[in-house]
Design an enzyme around this catalytic site. Structure first.
Site, PDB file in Angstrom:
ATOM      1  N   HIS A   1       0.819  -1.212   0.000  1.00  0.00           N
ATOM      2  CA  HIS A   1       0.000   0.000   0.000  1.00  0.00           C
ATOM      3  C   HIS A   1       0.855   1.265   0.000  1.00  0.00           C
ATOM      4  CE1 HIS A   1       0.988   0.963   4.185  1.00  0.00           C
ATOM      5  NE2 HIS A   1       0.847  -0.332   4.441  1.00  0.00           N
TER       6      HIS A   1
ATOM      7  N   GLU B   1      -2.042  -6.950   7.595  1.00  0.00           N
ATOM      8  CA  GLU B   1      -0.693  -6.845   8.132  1.00  0.00           C
ATOM      9  C   GLU B   1      -0.547  -7.722   9.377  1.00  0.00           C
ATOM     10  OE1 GLU B   1       2.299  -6.726   7.897  1.00  0.00           O
ATOM     11  OE2 GLU B   1       2.839  -4.620   7.588  1.00  0.00           O
TER      12      GLU B   1
END
Length: 206
Positions: free
Chosen positions: A10, A83
């Site tokens: 990202h 994550e």
């Protein structure tokens, strides 16, 4: 022809800039991150992806949707691409972590967080599940997070855990390209999209 995989991290967030552990915290892209997402989308569109999937966290999903808008694809969402959980460290800076947990900081082992082996298994399993949906010449773009992608890639490549630190991190909106061969996945390109520069991530490669 063979199936290919692009692992895209990202774009930048404020917590990246402040060196804060993000983990499962749902932090949005900042202005720089939005611009990075647009740039990477314009470049990766030329690869003609056939399937896009992202973490459910906003910073990854917004990065993925920037690509989806250009190539005309919907973005699937998979929570397993999140994550690594940072437990007690989420929201803290590296200096705060080092001061409060000196031994755990050296090992980069957050109290209440996920073990690296668990993250590697979670992410690689999700990637294999989505890659199985590809045609023989398809291209899957997985949009996720720095530690999650690095660990997932190591597992996909079949590397023993003691060698995982040999694979470097991913910069914001940088990507790795893998191709499926007769003996499994192989790494064609890693941390592409930027010139070499420090990587600000929840990951720690020692």
């Amino acid at each position: 022809m063979s199936r290919r995989l692009v692992c895209l991290r990202h774009g930048q967030t404020l917590w990246n800039v402040e060196h804060r552990f993000q983990g499962h915290s749902d932090i949005p892209l900042d202005e720089t991150g939005l611009a990075q997402a647009a740039r990477s989308a314009s470049l990766l569109a030329s690869l003609r992806p056939t399937l896009i999937v992202s973490s459910d966290l906003k910073r990854a999903n917004d990065t993925a949707r920037a690509l989806g808008r250009i190539v005309g694809l919907d973005v699937a969402v998979d929570e397993d691409l999140r994550e690594r959980s940072g437990g007690a460290w989420e929201g803290l800076t590296r200096s705060e972590i080092a001061e409060g947990w000196p031994q755990e900081f050296v090992a980069w082992d957050p109290p209440g967080g996920e073990a690296v082996a668990d993250v590697a298994a979670r992410v690689s399993t999700a990637v294999r599940r989505w890659a199985a949906k590809l045609d023989d010449d398809g291209l899957l773009v997985v949009v996720s997070h720095g530690a999650a992608l690095r660990l997932g890639i190591c597992e996909l490549l079949g590397l023993p855990q003691e060698l995982w630190s040999a694979v470097g991190g991913l910069g914001n909106c940088s990507w790795s390209v893998l191709e499926e061969g007769r003996r499994g996945w192989r790494l064609l390109e890693h941390n592409a999209g930027t010139l070499p520069e420090p990587v600000n991530s929840d990951d720690s490669v020692t």
